[in-house]
Design an enzyme around this catalytic site. Structure first.
Site, short mmCIF file in Angstrom:
data_model
loop_
_atom_site.label_atom_id
_atom_site.label_comp_id
_atom_site.label_asym_id
_atom_site.label_seq_id
_atom_site.Cartn_x
_atom_site.Cartn_y
_atom_site.Cartn_z
CG HIS A 171 -8.91 43.18 -2.27
ND1 HIS A 171 -9.09 41.97 -1.63
CD2 HIS A 171 -8.70 44.10 -1.29
CE1 HIS A 171 -9.01 42.15 -0.33
NE2 HIS A 171 -8.77 43.43 -0.09
CB SER A 172 -5.44 41.89 -0.89
OG SER A 172 -4.56 41.43 0.11
#
Length: 286
Positions: free
Chosen positions: A99-100
């Protein structure tokens, strides 16, 4: 490695990583969280997937229960940590969800240690440098300016103000400091703010080569929130143009879809795994 309840630790030389294993499946899945938070951000996704997969998640160096040595940290160290954790656990290769900034780490993990990665599911890596010099330059400049403001606030000791600015204007959208994160998550964000500030000063974070994935032969899915901020939509479009074989999977929510809509996110991962298995069958049948 020593455990406390269901949290264990692995020493990788200069760092000690806190990690957790859950699930009754046999296929290993490594979850890499983004900036500011920790492995707890995957709680809802793990609940939805644990019946079918062996899920490993951990606190990245300098986050929550994991340690970090003094001095300027580097993106490459996070990549080495992920590879080292898999090796320490005796996992030859795993499906990796990032994520990210954790997706940025996953990209470089697959590029540098391709034998360790069976497939990738990436949620909106913040590779804003891809927006330079085209019609999305204003989005890149805005994100860079806001991150600089957040760093200045943290440097002055205004930690909550800097964290809120980043969360609401760079990452997740207006109001999300109070609506997306509960008290425990906000406390973790504030506790990990110093690591984000260190990351902000790391020159390696600006030199991520998405094109390096062209040499990675495992399946790749890029998930993106239907309500995400425009800069992430633009980044996903740029990456998809560079990696035409990559699958793009819209999911409900925004940049924090794995937190706000974990079951939808988990279903997108199941779809990714169906493609992984189909590709493996096609290869086996010649």
């Amino acid at each position: 490695m020593t455990g406390s309840d269901d949290i264990s630790r692995v020493d990788l030389g200069p760092v000690s990583l806190a990690w957790r294993e859950e699930g009754s499946g046999t296929e290993p899945v490594l979850c890499i969280h983004g900036s500011w938070d920790d492995h707890g951000s995957w709680d809802g996704v793990v609940q939805a997937l644990a019946g079918d997969f062996r899920i490993i998640r951990y606190d990245r160096r300098g986050h929550s229960a994991s340690t970090a040595p003094p001095g300027q940290g580097r993106l490459g160290e996070d990549v080495e940590d992920a590879a080292g954790l898999l090796a320490a656990l005796g996992i030859e290769a795993a499906h990796v969800i990032g994520h990210s900034y954790g997706a940025t780490i996953a990209i470089m993990l697959a590029a540098r240690f391709p034998a360790r990665v069976r497939s990738l599911m990436l949620h909106e890596p913040p590779v804003f440098a891809l927006l330079a010099g085209d019609e999305s330059e204003a989005l890149r400049a805005e994100a860079a300016g806001l991150m600089k403001q957040a760093a200045e606030l943290l440097t002055r000791g205004e930690t909550e103000e800097g964290a809120r600015l980043f969360i609401e204007r760079v990452a997740f959208g207006e109001g999300t400091w109070d609506t997306l994160f509960d008290g425990a998550a906000r406390a973790a964000i504030l506790n990990n703010a110093h690591t984000w500030l260190d990351q902000f000063h790391d020159p390696e974070r600006l030199a991520v080569d998405v094109g390096a994935l062209a040499g990675f032969h495992g399946p790749i899915t890029m998930s993106t929130g239907t309500g995400t901020l425009p800069a992430y939509t633009a980044v996903v479009e740029r990456i998809a143009a560079r990696l035409p074989a990559m699958n793009v999977a819209p999911v409900d929510g925004g940049h924090g879809a794995h937190i706000s809509h974990p079951r939808c996110f988990a279903e997108a991962f199941r779809g990714h795994m169906r493609r992984v298995h189909s590709a493996a069958l096609a290869t086996a049948s010649g």
